[in-house]
Design an enzyme around this catalytic site. Sequence first.
Site, PDB file in Angstrom:
ATOM      1  N   HIS A  31      38.415  32.759  32.156  1.00 44.92           N
ATOM      2  CA  HIS A  31      39.313  33.825  32.599  1.00 44.92           C
ATOM      3  C   HIS A  31      40.638  33.288  33.149  1.00 44.92           C
ATOM      4  O   HIS A  31      41.564  34.058  33.389  1.00 44.92           O
ATOM      5  CB  HIS A  31      38.625  34.689  33.659  1.00 44.92           C
ATOM      6  N   ASP A  47      43.408  37.099  29.986  1.00 37.85           N
ATOM      7  CA  ASP A  47      42.742  38.266  30.550  1.00 37.85           C
ATOM      8  C   ASP A  47      41.881  38.933  29.479  1.00 37.85           C
ATOM      9  O   ASP A  47      41.862  38.529  28.318  1.00 37.85           O
ATOM     10  CB  ASP A  47      43.773  39.248  31.109  1.00 37.85           C
TER      11      ASP A  47
END
Length: 330
Positions: free
Chosen positions: A301, A305
């Site tokens: 992450h 995104d």
Amino acid sequence: GTARADGVRAGGGTRGADGVAVASGARATAVAGRASEEGPVPVISPLVRRLARDNGVDLRRLPGSGPEGLILRADVENAIERGATRTDTAPAPVPSSAPVTDGTRVPLKGVRGAVADKLSRSRREIPDATCWVDADATELMRARAAMNAAGGPKVSLLALLARICTAALARHPELNSRVDLEAREIVRLDHVHLGFAAQTERGLVVPVVRDAHARDAESLTAEFARLTDAARAGTLTPGELTGGTFTLNNYGVFGVDGSTPIINHPEAAMLGIGRIVPKPWVHEGELAVRQVVQLSLTFDHRVCDGGTAGGFLRYVADCVEQPAVLLRTL
């Protein structure tokens, strides 16, 4: 007042470095008394609690570095590095007249030991997330059958999925990258060196297909076969086991539909392929039996995104459902 994550109401407060509300006013007294076995533990984030629980860290014996003694994720991670688990302070076992047996002990060494070290580092360092989608693979299976019926070397399903994967990475290069922690930079890579998980008698290994983005389906098929044979024979070289930039994991060969695999550190993502099985599916407005596969993407992450990860996975699914989509990028 506001509600804490553990359900206890509290007076107003500020927000700490990790973005959660921290104790103030009347709560300060409760936080200060964290050493009490009966008092509340100064942890609000459920992620911090889970990290501690999964790694055996006793939060009641852990000093917090956050505002007013709040225990942060960094405090738990530091405790894990020091080995400060519950076993450090656990009471001595009660003597028993029954003999204590340890069971069978298997040394964690060789390939298994190396895999354990790498997976532990990945889970410790990479904040991973997973998204998945079901896709109708009927047309992909038909396309493969047509290719193989035309003569010439047979094309494997894994090779077609790899070709789809490299095309998706060309559209979403964020996922073909790694994080340089010391420089605090994301390094996007120019070449796709595609790893693929291979189960052997010696354990799980991940051979790497060099420059997979520059190979066609026949070349990918041949290289997958060569590396798989070498993996089973135990003759893979260090160069054939390192340097991967993205991993393809076909766990469908084990007869399972889905998984949340651990990223192959220091890569940024892994695409998982479940088994392809006939299932009821709405096709062109009618209920039909189609060949359905579950695709999953586990990604770092820090490099992107959910929108980017979802876009990558949706493109892969579109190519699986309509192989002609891939022609736009060839």
